[in-house]
Design an enzyme around this catalytic site. Structure first.
Site, PDB file in Angstrom:
ATOM      1  N   ARG A 107      24.071 -29.422  -8.359  1.00  8.76           N
ATOM      2  CA  ARG A 107      24.424 -28.003  -8.253  1.00  8.76           C
ATOM      3  C   ARG A 107      24.346 -27.630  -6.775  1.00  8.76           C
ATOM      4  NH1 ARG A 107      20.943 -22.840 -10.371  1.00  8.76           N
ATOM      5  NH2 ARG A 107      22.439 -21.260  -9.726  1.00  8.76           N
ATOM      6  N   HIS A 166      26.056 -17.791  -9.422  1.00 12.82           N
ATOM      7  CA  HIS A 166      25.775 -18.071 -10.842  1.00 12.82           C
ATOM      8  C   HIS A 166      27.024 -18.555 -11.576  1.00 12.82           C
ATOM      9  CE1 HIS A 166      22.101 -15.246 -10.685  1.00 12.82           C
ATOM     10  NE2 HIS A 166      21.688 -16.498 -10.764  1.00 12.82           N
TER      11      HIS A 166
END
Ligand code: ADP
Length: 388
Positions: free
Chosen positions: A86, A174
């Site tokens: 990520r 996000h």
């Protein structure tokens, strides 16, 4: 059987997951090293049970070595064929999962000024993973990528144009969570999945996203992950005049202002008690109640803004720690939204049921799973590279 690894690096923790390699990857082991530093701690859900262990000194650079030492016995000689990371910031260049070649990692280093509090940690994990797993395909998945298609009006700030050109834009964050929730909507509720969705990711970090036809149209976070909603310790939307006041009148240096807006604000700053919603919900203190009221009011306000940018709303979705578990917050957000066609069933809400709406606009609770999005990206990249 081979495996995919996912690594999700935060400022004080590294979350990891090991998946059985298949088209829809299947979770095998998950865990986290938290409190990175002199008293780091491992938490791991392994096939033979949950493990908690005090580790002593582990930092970002050594975390991957430690994690691999803990999961290796479960591999029983079988190999890891792809690793997904990520990565908070993909700038303007990276809007889909990308192989982390040496050139790409160098390009990501150029983005550090855009995300100085997060990007360096991701980069240090990538470098460590390349050493621990030489020759294994490594894929970067970007939190900003899901928002890449925003129109200029949702991408720019009204400051002199030259700053936009050099990258001062409303990126939005996000994205992996919103991507997962959109895909779950398509799987579970195909009748509304292509409509106008407003999604509230309410964890320690919190943000909202307007999604239409599975694509992000608007996000509450912007240049940094501190904009938009108030969060556990981040302030959310703030008049830039307040920053000028802190600098010019209070003579605060940049690092103190950073500490205020990132680590001393939000629920913690308002309540003077805790950043943890569970603690605030149990508290009788006036400041705790005011903090919750402010939090819910700002979410409601953002639902209105998102609905306006979508020209309507076909579903509202709650996700992440607070969104998935706090009936109190969901009720306080939804009760005044009846004018939008939103109302909720108190019993279903209390039970954290998957669908809690009673009005024309359905209201869903969907647990998020950012790791699954990363693992899927690795699976696709491996298939493409024919390395599996
Ligand atoms: P992160 O962004 O660190 O992944 P999470 O998604 O785990 O955070 O969310 C953490 C937040 O969720 C905390 O404020 C915590 O208090 C809240 N939370 C978790 N469970 C509950 C619950 N049962 N009721 C209210 N809040 C909860």
């Amino acid at each position: 059987m081979t495996f995919y690894f996912t690594l999700n690096t935060g400022s004080s923790s590294v979350k990891f997951a090991l998946y059985k390699a298949m088209e829809e990857p299947e979770l095998f082991i998950s865990g986290c090293i938290e409190r990175l530093g002199p008293s780091a701690r491992l938490k791991m859900q392994a096939p033979d049970g949950d493990i908690q262990q005090e580790l002593g000194q582990v930092d970002h650079a050594s975390a991957v070595v430690t994690i691999f030492a803990k999961v290796e016995p479960y591999l029983k000689g079988r190999s890891v064929v792809g690793i997904g990371h990520r990565i908070v910031h993909g700038g303007n260049a990276f809007y889909k999962p990308t192989e982390l070649t040496t050139n790409v990692v160098e390009e990501l280093e150029q983005l550090v000024p855009l995300a100085p509090l997060h990007q360096p940690y991701s980069l240090s994990t990538i470098r460590a993973a390349k050493q621990v797993f030489p020759g294994v395909l490594q894929i970067g998945c970007f939190d900003t990528a899901f928002h890449a298609g925003h129109t200029f009006s949702n991408d720019a700030f009204a400051i002199p144009r030259r700053f936009y050109e050099e990258g001062v834009r409303r990126y939005g964050f996000h994205g992996l969570s919103f991507d997962y929730i959109s895909s779950e909507m398509r799987r579970e509720y195909p009748h509304v999945a292509d409509g106008r969705l407003v999604i509230a990711h309410l964890g320690n970090g919190a943000s909202m996203c307007a999604v239409e036809n599975g694509r992000s149209v608007n996000a509450s976070t912007s240049f940094s992950a501190v904009d938009g909603l108030p969060m556990g310790t981040r302030c959310g939307r703030l008049d830039p005049g307040v920053m000028l006041y802190l600098m010019q009148e209070k003579k605060l240096p940049a690092d103190e202002i950073e500490a205020i807006i990132y680590r001393q604000s939000g629920l913690l700053g308002l309540s003077e008690e805790s950043s943890d919603m569970r603690v605030l919900e149990q508290s009788d203190a006036l400041f705790a109640k005011q903090a919750i009221n402010y939090y819910c009011y700002q979410i409601r306000r953002e639902v209105g803004a998102m609905a306006a940018s979508l020209k309507g709303i076909d579903a509202l979705v709650f996700s992440a720690g607070i969104g998935e578990n706090s009936a109190h917050v969901r009720a306080k957000v939804c009760e005044p939204l009846e004018f939008l066609g939103i109302s909720i069933d108190p019993e279903k809400n209390k039970a954290n049921a998957p669908e809690i709406g009673t009005g024309p606009v359905p209201v869903f609770i969907i647990p998020t799973n950012e790791e699954q999005v990363i693992a899927r990206a690795v699976a696709q990249a491996c298939t493409k590279a024919r390395q599996c």
